[in-house]
Design an enzyme around this catalytic site. Structure first.
Site, mmCIF file in Angstrom:
data_model
loop_
_atom_site.group_PDB
_atom_site.id
_atom_site.type_symbol
_atom_site.label_atom_id
_atom_site.label_comp_id
_atom_site.label_asym_id
_atom_site.label_seq_id
_atom_site.Cartn_x
_atom_site.Cartn_y
_atom_site.Cartn_z
ATOM 1 N N HIS A 320 0.854 -1.186 0.000
ATOM 2 C CA HIS A 320 0.000 0.000 0.000
ATOM 3 C C HIS A 320 0.893 1.240 0.000
ATOM 4 O O HIS A 320 1.775 1.386 0.857
ATOM 5 C CB HIS A 320 -0.936 0.013 1.215
ATOM 6 C CG HIS A 320 -2.011 1.036 1.062
ATOM 7 N ND1 HIS A 320 -3.180 0.782 0.370
ATOM 8 C CD2 HIS A 320 -2.058 2.317 1.450
ATOM 9 C CE1 HIS A 320 -3.921 1.886 0.362
ATOM 10 N NE2 HIS A 320 -3.268 2.818 1.014
ATOM 11 N N ALA A 321 0.664 2.152 -0.945
ATOM 12 C CA ALA A 321 1.562 3.305 -1.137
ATOM 13 C C ALA A 321 1.652 4.140 0.137
ATOM 14 O O ALA A 321 0.657 4.329 0.837
ATOM 15 C CB ALA A 321 1.041 4.170 -2.287
ATOM 16 N N HIS A 350 -0.167 11.877 -5.576
ATOM 17 C CA HIS A 350 -0.692 11.896 -4.214
ATOM 18 C C HIS A 350 0.452 11.748 -3.211
ATOM 19 O O HIS A 350 0.590 12.531 -2.263
ATOM 20 C CB HIS A 350 -1.706 10.757 -4.033
ATOM 21 C CG HIS A 350 -2.223 10.660 -2.636
ATOM 22 N ND1 HIS A 350 -3.380 11.264 -2.216
ATOM 23 C CD2 HIS A 350 -1.698 10.054 -1.547
ATOM 24 C CE1 HIS A 350 -3.550 11.034 -0.920
ATOM 25 N NE2 HIS A 350 -2.542 10.299 -0.496
ATOM 26 N N GLU A 351 1.304 10.752 -3.451
ATOM 27 C CA GLU A 351 2.417 10.496 -2.515
ATOM 28 C C GLU A 351 3.456 11.610 -2.573
ATOM 29 O O GLU A 351 3.985 12.038 -1.550
ATOM 30 C CB GLU A 351 3.077 9.150 -2.839
ATOM 31 C CG GLU A 351 2.166 7.952 -2.672
ATOM 32 C CD GLU A 351 1.481 7.892 -1.313
ATOM 33 O OE1 GLU A 351 0.325 7.451 -1.260
ATOM 34 O OE2 GLU A 351 2.092 8.305 -0.316
ATOM 35 N N HIS A 354 2.607 14.395 -0.348
ATOM 36 C CA HIS A 354 3.014 14.227 1.059
ATOM 37 C C HIS A 354 4.468 14.688 1.243
ATOM 38 O O HIS A 354 4.787 15.422 2.180
ATOM 39 C CB HIS A 354 2.916 12.753 1.462
ATOM 40 C CG HIS A 354 1.528 12.246 1.675
ATOM 41 N ND1 HIS A 354 0.631 12.817 2.558
ATOM 42 C CD2 HIS A 354 0.871 11.197 1.118
ATOM 43 C CE1 HIS A 354 -0.508 12.145 2.542
ATOM 44 N NE2 HIS A 354 -0.389 11.160 1.675
ATOM 45 N N GLU A 378 -3.562 14.793 2.921
ATOM 46 C CA GLU A 378 -4.065 13.938 1.810
ATOM 47 C C GLU A 378 -4.468 14.778 0.606
ATOM 48 O O GLU A 378 -4.645 14.237 -0.481
ATOM 49 C CB GLU A 378 -5.253 13.119 2.305
ATOM 50 C CG GLU A 378 -4.939 12.211 3.482
ATOM 51 C CD GLU A 378 -3.719 11.327 3.253
ATOM 52 O OE1 GLU A 378 -3.029 11.018 4.229
ATOM 53 O OE2 GLU A 378 -3.440 10.979 2.088
ATOM 54 N N HIS A 480 -6.893 0.382 5.340
ATOM 55 C CA HIS A 480 -6.855 1.312 6.462
ATOM 56 C C HIS A 480 -7.498 0.752 7.712
ATOM 57 O O HIS A 480 -7.132 1.147 8.831
ATOM 58 C CB HIS A 480 -7.523 2.615 6.044
ATOM 59 C CG HIS A 480 -6.843 3.255 4.875
ATOM 60 N ND1 HIS A 480 -6.903 2.701 3.617
ATOM 61 C CD2 HIS A 480 -6.076 4.361 4.764
ATOM 62 C CE1 HIS A 480 -6.202 3.449 2.786
ATOM 63 N NE2 HIS A 480 -5.686 4.444 3.445
ATOM 64 N N TYR A 490 -9.463 11.396 4.276
ATOM 65 C CA TYR A 490 -9.638 11.369 2.813
ATOM 66 C C TYR A 490 -10.960 12.022 2.436
ATOM 67 O O TYR A 490 -11.079 12.698 1.424
ATOM 68 C CB TYR A 490 -9.589 9.926 2.300
ATOM 69 C CG TYR A 490 -8.285 9.251 2.605
ATOM 70 C CD1 TYR A 490 -8.186 8.332 3.645
ATOM 71 C CD2 TYR A 490 -7.139 9.556 1.905
ATOM 72 C CE1 TYR A 490 -6.979 7.716 3.955
ATOM 73 C CE2 TYR A 490 -5.924 8.939 2.201
ATOM 74 C CZ TYR A 490 -5.858 8.037 3.228
ATOM 75 O OH TYR A 490 -4.666 7.432 3.534
HETATM 76 C C1 LIG Z 1 -2.583 6.526 -1.505
HETATM 77 C C2 LIG Z 1 -2.898 6.359 -0.271
HETATM 78 C C3 LIG Z 1 -1.838 6.369 0.785
HETATM 79 SE SE1 LIG Z 1 -1.960 7.832 1.967
HETATM 80 C C4 LIG Z 1 -4.298 6.057 0.149
HETATM 81 O O1 LIG Z 1 -4.457 5.223 1.027
HETATM 82 N N1 LIG Z 1 -5.382 6.671 -0.417
HETATM 83 C C5 LIG Z 1 -5.350 7.744 -1.412
HETATM 84 C C6 LIG Z 1 -6.783 8.061 -1.719
HETATM 85 C C7 LIG Z 1 -7.656 7.232 -0.856
HETATM 86 C C8 LIG Z 1 -6.752 6.275 -0.056
HETATM 87 C C9 LIG Z 1 -7.023 4.834 -0.474
HETATM 88 O O2 LIG Z 1 -6.259 4.306 -1.283
HETATM 89 O O3 LIG Z 1 -8.020 4.266 0.015
HETATM 90 ZN ZN LIG Z 2 -2.020 9.950 1.375
#
Ligand SMILES: C=C(C[SeH])C(=O)N1CCC[C@H]1C(=O)O
Ligand SMILES: [Zn+2]
Length: 597
Positions: A320-321, A350-351, A354, A378, A480, A490
């Site tokens: 997971h990024a 997105h990354e 950060h 975010e 998450h 988010y």
């Molecule tokens: C890219 C990330 C790491 Se902070 C992320 O979890 N995001 C980015 C957008 C929504 C959420 C997801 O993937 O559920």
């Molecule tokens: Zn993020």
């Protein structure tokens, strides 16, 4: 006298802040080693360092309490003391702290290493979420294959986490009480530093719900056209496995066969990226270049040296990024199992957003090196990605060829953006509404799955592809929930990023309300130093001031409002209302016929 006490307090708190930076650096290195090489040994080493750190934090906390910081004159000093006077999970006794770490590590490593069998070739049982399952889910248009992938993933990543999760809730709530919160829900909400934040979240949903319901009705119709009445009903929720994403959180993977004007060329940059031999490194370099074009900060040498941007083949990692700050002003990293496609191109931005935030506030005391609120962090990269995904910018970088901006192309573009941004809102809201209920005890382990699907049906209008029982635990099939990462951030981000984007576009001269040559949907702030400088002025503040002060610097607004998003999507909203009227589509959904309570 107070003057001398305040001076002594200043000495103390800046020394504590320096020590905190060193501690966080050490913990970060061990955490990185574990997340990028999941072994029992690395997990134990990481937890051991976390325990040492929590003991040091506890001692410091005892000392911090001795200062009468509430009477200090200096705002910044008071704010630093206020933040350091909250101990966090370290308030737990060592044994419970260790247990909580192990429970979360157990869920997260289960999620990261979960494998399922392929639908067509049942002997092939080494499919991971990234990239295999994600790519199959994005491409398949076979409801039975999608159902198989959905059921198997939710079994491996969701149900298996139920026991750990139940224990984690109990211990995490104990930590909340030791921090003078009733439960974790109130603790998470306190991070947004405004009294009525939970009501603000509900108000946002009321504001955007009509737009979501129109989009939901239209997509349901197009899916029914494709899969038939026996798969997609006319008035019920949409089966969650048909929307191109394991959690139905964004639906842009169904855009190719549902867009309003199919004869207009599809804006799918994935193929163009592949045709042009894009590499993962090129994706990061392009994002870095965009930020530099705004006079923002270049990625430092250690970023390029230490980041992991491709999935290793010789070990298990958390794919997971994520973006990492090592609090030493030099070491910042991204860990991401990057695929060459449109979705990952957005995630790269997105990354990188950060990292940009880390760089811009790296001069601040460590305790202020965080987002003005979690949603701000975010929103940075996503705000930039709103410019990057504009047809104008994609043409600039050669990822699409010129299609005159006619009305129909614009609707297709807004539709594609809506499948990411509008669709996401009820999903994000649901995830933490569910967990607020769990932490508050109104949702008990006996009805975890029932409550989860009740919320998903009532807000998102989706239903599970098969019946569910309390043997399942579908919430944890989302990263998450297994990784203990709060999600309202988010939901907030997807709202405020449009307030930021609108302000930046006006600063860049790219958006002039009522000027048809300067529409918000066409805005690309690329190379606008004016926009970049103001963006930086907000981001440089970190959490040194309450977030309304930071938001005001960029947008002139002091509150989170859906007006930016609604203004951006207004042409689409009008089109959807007319189209659903024309086809007589039922707006909203009747109760699901699936059993899950
Ligand atoms: C890219 C990330 C790491 Se902070 C992320 O979890 N995001 C980015 C957008 C929504 C959420 C997801 O993937 O559920
Ligand atoms: Zn993020």
């Amino acid at each position: 006298d107070l003057e001398a006490l305040e001076l002594e307090g200043r000495e103390y708190i800046f020394q504590l802040d320096k020590a905190t930076g060193q501690r966080k650096n050490k913990v970060g290195i061990y955490e990185w080693d574990y997340y990028s090489n999941i072994t029992k040994e690395n997990e134990e080493k990481w937890i051991q360092v976390r325990i040492e750190q929590s003991q040091q934090e506890k001692r410091a906390w005892e000392e911090t309490k001795m200062y009468r910081w509430q009477d200090f004159q200096d705002f910044t000093l008071r704010r630093m003391f206020k933040k350091y006077s909250q101990l966090g999970v370290s308030a737990l006794p060592d044994e419970k702290y260790k247990q909580l770490m192990q429970l979360v590590a157990g869920m997260e490593s289960n999620y990261a290493t979960a494998k399922i069998c392929d639908y067509k070739d049942r002997t092939k049982c080494n499919l991971s979420l990234e990239p295999e399952i994600t790519e199959l889910f994005a491409k398949s248009q076979d409801p039975e294959e999608l159902k198989h992938l959905w059921v198997e993933w939710h079994k491996e990543a969701g149900a298996k986490a139920r026991h750990n999760f139940t224990e984690y809730v109990r211990l995490y709530n104990e930590a909340a009480k030791l921090n003078d919160y009733k439960n974790v829900a109130d603790w998470w909400l306190s991070e947004y530093e405004v009294e009525n934040f939970e009501q603000q979240l509900a108000k946002i949903w009321e504001d955007v719900k009509p737009l979501y319901q129109q989009l939901h009705a239209y997509v349901r119709k197009r899916l029914r056209d494709k899969y038939g009445d026996h798969v997609v009903s006319a008035r019920g929720p949409i089966p969650a496995h048909l929307l191109g994403n394991m959690w139905a959180q964004t639906w842009s993977n169904v855009e190719s066969f549902t867009r309003p004007y199919p004869d207009k060329k599809e804006i799918d940059i994935t193929q163009a990226m592949k045709d042009q031999n894009y590499t993962t490194l090129k994706m990061f370099q392009m994002s870095d270049e965009f930020f530099r074009s705004l006079n923002l900060t270049a990625m430092p040498p250690k970023f390029w040296k230490n980041s992991i941007i491709e999935k290793p083949t010789d070990r298990e990692i958390v794919c997971h990024a994520s973006a990492w700050d090592f609090y030493d002003g030099e070491d910042f990293r991204i860990k991401m199992c990057t695929s060459i496609n449109r979705e990952n191109f957005k995630t790269v931005h997105h990354e990188m957003g950060h990292i940009q935030y880390y760089l811009l506030y790296s001069h601040l005391p460590v305790v202020f090196r965080e987002g003005a609120n979690p949603g701000f962090h975010e929103a940075v990269g996503d705000t930039i990605a709103l410019s990057v995904s504009s047809p104008k910018h994609l043409r600039r970088v050669g990822l699409t060829t010129g299609d005159a901006e006619d009305e129909q192309t614009e609707i297709n573009q807004l539709y594609k953006m809506g499948l990411d941004k509008i669709v996401f809102l009820p999903f994000a809201y649901t995830l933490d509404l569910f967990r607020y209920g769990v932490f508050r005890g109104s949702t008990t382990p006996e009805d975890y799955n029932c409550q989860y699907w009740k919320l998903r049906e009532s807000l998102q209008g989706v239903e599970p592809p098969v019946n569910r029982t309390e043997e399942d635990f579908d919430a944890a099939a989302k990263y998450h929930v297994s990784a203990n990462v709060e999600y309202a951030r988010y939901y907030v981000s997807f709202i405020i990023q449009f307030q930021f984007h609108r302000a930046l576009c006006q600063l860049a001269g790219e958006y002039v309300p009522e000027d048809l040559n300067k529409k918000l949907v066409d805005c690309d702030i690329y190379q606008s130093v004016a926009a970049g400088n103001t963006f930086a002025n907000m981001l440089k503040m970190g959490s040194s001031k309450p977030w309304p002060d930071a938001m005001e610097v960029l947008t002139g607004q002091r509150s989170m409002k859906a007006d930016g998003l609604l203004e951006y999507f207004r042409p689409l909203y009008e089109w959807l209302q007319a189209e659903n009227q024309r086809t007589g589509e039922y707006i909203g959904w009747e109760p699901s016929k699936m059993q899950y309570c």
